[in-house]
Design a protein around this motif. Structure first.
Motif, PDB file in Angstrom:
ATOM      1  N   GLY A   1       7.229  13.064 -11.330  1.00  0.00           N
ATOM      2  CA  GLY A   1       5.441  13.112 -11.885  1.00  0.00           C
ATOM      3  C   GLY A   1       6.044  13.234 -13.787  1.00  0.00           C
TER       4      GLY A   1
ATOM      5  N   THR B   1       2.570  21.143  -5.822  1.00  0.00           N
ATOM      6  CA  THR B   1       2.084  20.352  -6.553  1.00  0.00           C
ATOM      7  C   THR B   1       2.329  20.068  -7.516  1.00  0.00           C
ATOM      8  OG1 THR B   1      -0.203  21.944  -7.147  1.00  0.00           O
ATOM      9  CG2 THR B   1       0.023  20.589  -4.843  1.00  0.00           C
ATOM     10  N   LEU B   2       2.295  19.327  -8.553  1.00  0.00           N
ATOM     11  CA  LEU B   2       2.594  19.703  -9.898  1.00  0.00           C
ATOM     12  C   LEU B   2       2.047  20.133 -11.140  1.00  0.00           C
ATOM     13  CD1 LEU B   2       4.481  15.940  -9.853  1.00  0.00           C
ATOM     14  CD2 LEU B   2       5.398  18.288  -9.345  1.00  0.00           C
ATOM     15  N   LYS B   3       0.511  20.027 -10.213  1.00  0.00           N
ATOM     16  CA  LYS B   3      -0.471  21.200 -10.936  1.00  0.00           C
ATOM     17  C   LYS B   3      -1.524  22.064 -10.464  1.00  0.00           C
ATOM     18  CE  LYS B   3      -3.780  18.177 -11.549  1.00  0.00           C
ATOM     19  NZ  LYS B   3      -5.285  17.108 -11.981  1.00  0.00           N
ATOM     20  N   GLU B   4      -1.772  23.177 -11.013  1.00  0.00           N
ATOM     21  CA  GLU B   4      -2.543  24.261 -10.101  1.00  0.00           C
ATOM     22  C   GLU B   4      -3.949  23.132  -9.814  1.00  0.00           C
ATOM     23  OE1 GLU B   4      -3.283  27.581 -12.119  1.00  0.00           O
ATOM     24  OE2 GLU B   4      -1.131  27.976 -12.774  1.00  0.00           O
ATOM     25  N   THR B   5      -3.910  23.845  -8.288  1.00  0.00           N
ATOM     26  CA  THR B   5      -5.305  23.150  -7.800  1.00  0.00           C
ATOM     27  C   THR B   5      -5.379  24.080  -6.760  1.00  0.00           C
ATOM     28  OG1 THR B   5      -3.894  22.090  -5.821  1.00  0.00           O
ATOM     29  CG2 THR B   5      -4.333  20.550  -8.040  1.00  0.00           C
TER      30      THR B   5
ATOM     31  N   LYS C   1      -3.440  12.207  -8.760  1.00  0.00           N
ATOM     32  CA  LYS C   1      -3.755  12.303  -9.763  1.00  0.00           C
ATOM     33  C   LYS C   1      -4.554  14.178  -9.689  1.00  0.00           C
ATOM     34  CE  LYS C   1      -4.160   8.758 -13.132  1.00  0.00           C
ATOM     35  NZ  LYS C   1      -4.496   8.389 -13.710  1.00  0.00           N
TER      36      LYS C   1
ATOM     37  N   PHE D   1      -3.037  16.389  -7.313  1.00  0.00           N
ATOM     38  CA  PHE D   1      -2.272  17.519  -7.639  1.00  0.00           C
ATOM     39  C   PHE D   1      -1.097  16.636  -8.883  1.00  0.00           C
ATOM     40  CE2 PHE D   1      -3.829  15.765  -3.178  1.00  0.00           C
ATOM     41  CZ  PHE D   1      -3.950  17.984  -2.733  1.00  0.00           C
ATOM     42  N   GLY D   2      -1.561  16.863  -9.507  1.00  0.00           N
ATOM     43  CA  GLY D   2      -0.734  15.721 -10.743  1.00  0.00           C
ATOM     44  C   GLY D   2       0.816  15.006 -11.221  1.00  0.00           C
ATOM     45  N   TRP D   3       0.576  13.933  -9.638  1.00  0.00           N
ATOM     46  CA  TRP D   3       1.351  12.489  -9.997  1.00  0.00           C
ATOM     47  C   TRP D   3       0.072  11.832 -10.237  1.00  0.00           C
ATOM     48  CZ3 TRP D   3       2.268  16.043  -6.158  1.00  0.00           C
ATOM     49  CH2 TRP D   3       2.979  16.167  -5.056  1.00  0.00           C
TER      50      TRP D   3
END
Length: 355
Positions: free
Chosen positions: A29, A45-49, A92, A94-96
């Protein structure tokens, strides 16, 4: 998913020695700092969800959306637009930053989750460019990575662009990627372990080149060897490089949008004189904005790719005979970027891609 089907097929091949999966270094990412050659675990994931990433769920969402659109009788063109928008939206979540790297990450997760005892290796190349040596310098098929911007500049269609001038453009010749793939397969055939063998194949750590350098070399090349249009050489100027989105938007508003609005009015009032000018200006504006959106995650990228695993592969080649070193070279330190881009890559793009 295609990756899962390949895995199922591979497991039926009783004499298979290794499965090589080609991903991309940009599965990280919009990362920062040193990006490690580490494995993705299922659901990461690349960000908290609120939920973990499940590629079976994503596959179901895509199928349901596609079926709904077809039931509604939507045109194929609108279906493509809707599905593209869905992909970006899910990425987006999940952070990509886009669908390409999102699906590449899910492919890696699929390999990790279902490979069982199959020997695997994952190659993560950076931005692939024309060949360094094989089959001959500069060979390339189609526009790749930075080339859309380079060609747009050479044609005089791009006069400004969003990019951090000091951003490292991690490019690597195509034949060096193939060499790395070949060595990785030989080195890890029949070797199984609890983790995947992952290799970043890029030069940002050991032989970096910045966006401003690429732009400078592009300007040098197309100034001395201009493209020809209607029998005349195309004159180019250096692009205006803007390092952040707010500044870029203000520049575009003043430099492009306001003049376009004026041209639009004039083209209506005096179509015989201003219509072609308006159409050409709008086409250039649309090209710049499309490329900016496409390349934004890469030309503002703040990471550097660690390649310790790839360096171990190079060390194995170095310990072999000299002929093999030449045959399977993917050493970043051997490239002189100015010489390669100006004398091999850019001429290759002009010869094999630009029509």
């Amino acid at each position: 998913m295609g990756v899962l089907n390949i895995l199922k097929f591979a497991m039926k091949c009783i004499k298979l020695k290794i499965l090589l999966h080609v991903s991309t270094a940009y599965v990280c990412g919009e990362g920062k700092g040193l990006v490690l050659e580490k494995e993705f675990y299922p659901g990461e994931t690349l960000k908290e969800t609120s939920s973990k990433l499940d590629f079976e769920v994503e596959k179901k969402l895509v199928a349901e959306k596609l079926q709904k659109l077809r039931v509604q009788g939507v045109s194929e063109e609108d279906i493509a637009t809707n599905m593209r928008d869905l992909g970006i939206e899910r990425a987006k979540v999940f952070g990509w930053p886009n669908t390409y790297v999102f699906t590449k990450a899910m492919g890696e997760m699929c390999v990790g989750q279902y490979r069982d005892n199959l020997a695997t290796a994952i190659i993560r190349p950076t931005m692939i460019t024309g060949t360094y040596n094989e089959p001959f310098p500069g060979w390339i098929e189609g526009l790749r990575t930075i080339d859309s911007v380079v060609v747009g500049h050479g044609k005089g269609k791009i006069t400004c662009f969003l990019a951090n001038p000091s951003c490292i453009m991690d490019i690597i010749p195509a034949d060096m990627v193939i060499n790395a793939m070949t060595v990785a397969m030989v080195a890890h055939a029949n070797l199984t372990s609890s983790i995947n063998n992952i290799f970043h194949v890029g030069f940002s750590l050991r032989n970096p080149i910045t966006f401003s350098m690429v732009h400078q070399f592009s300007y040098q090349h197309f100034t001395k060897n201009p493209l020809i249009k209607h029998g005349k050489p195309i004159k180019i100027s250096k692009c205006t490089i803007l390092a952040n989105m707010p500044t870029f938007r203000i520049y575009v508003l003043i430099r492009f949008l306001l003049p376009l609005k004026i041209l639009q009015v004039l083209s209506i009032a005096f179509p015989w004189y201003f219509r072609d000018l308006f159409v050409n200006s709008k086409r250039k504006f649309n090209l710049v904005m499309r490329l900016v959106e496409l390349y934004r995650p890469y030309v503002l990228f703040k990471g550097i790719f660690d390649d310790i695993n790839s360096e171990r592969l190079r060390e194995k080649v170095r310990k072999s005979c000299n002929m093999e070193v030449d045959l399977f070279n993917f050493d970043p330190k051997c490239i002189d970027w100015e010489d390669y881009l100006i004398n091999s890559h850019f001429p290759g793009v002009k010869k094999f891609v630009i029509k």
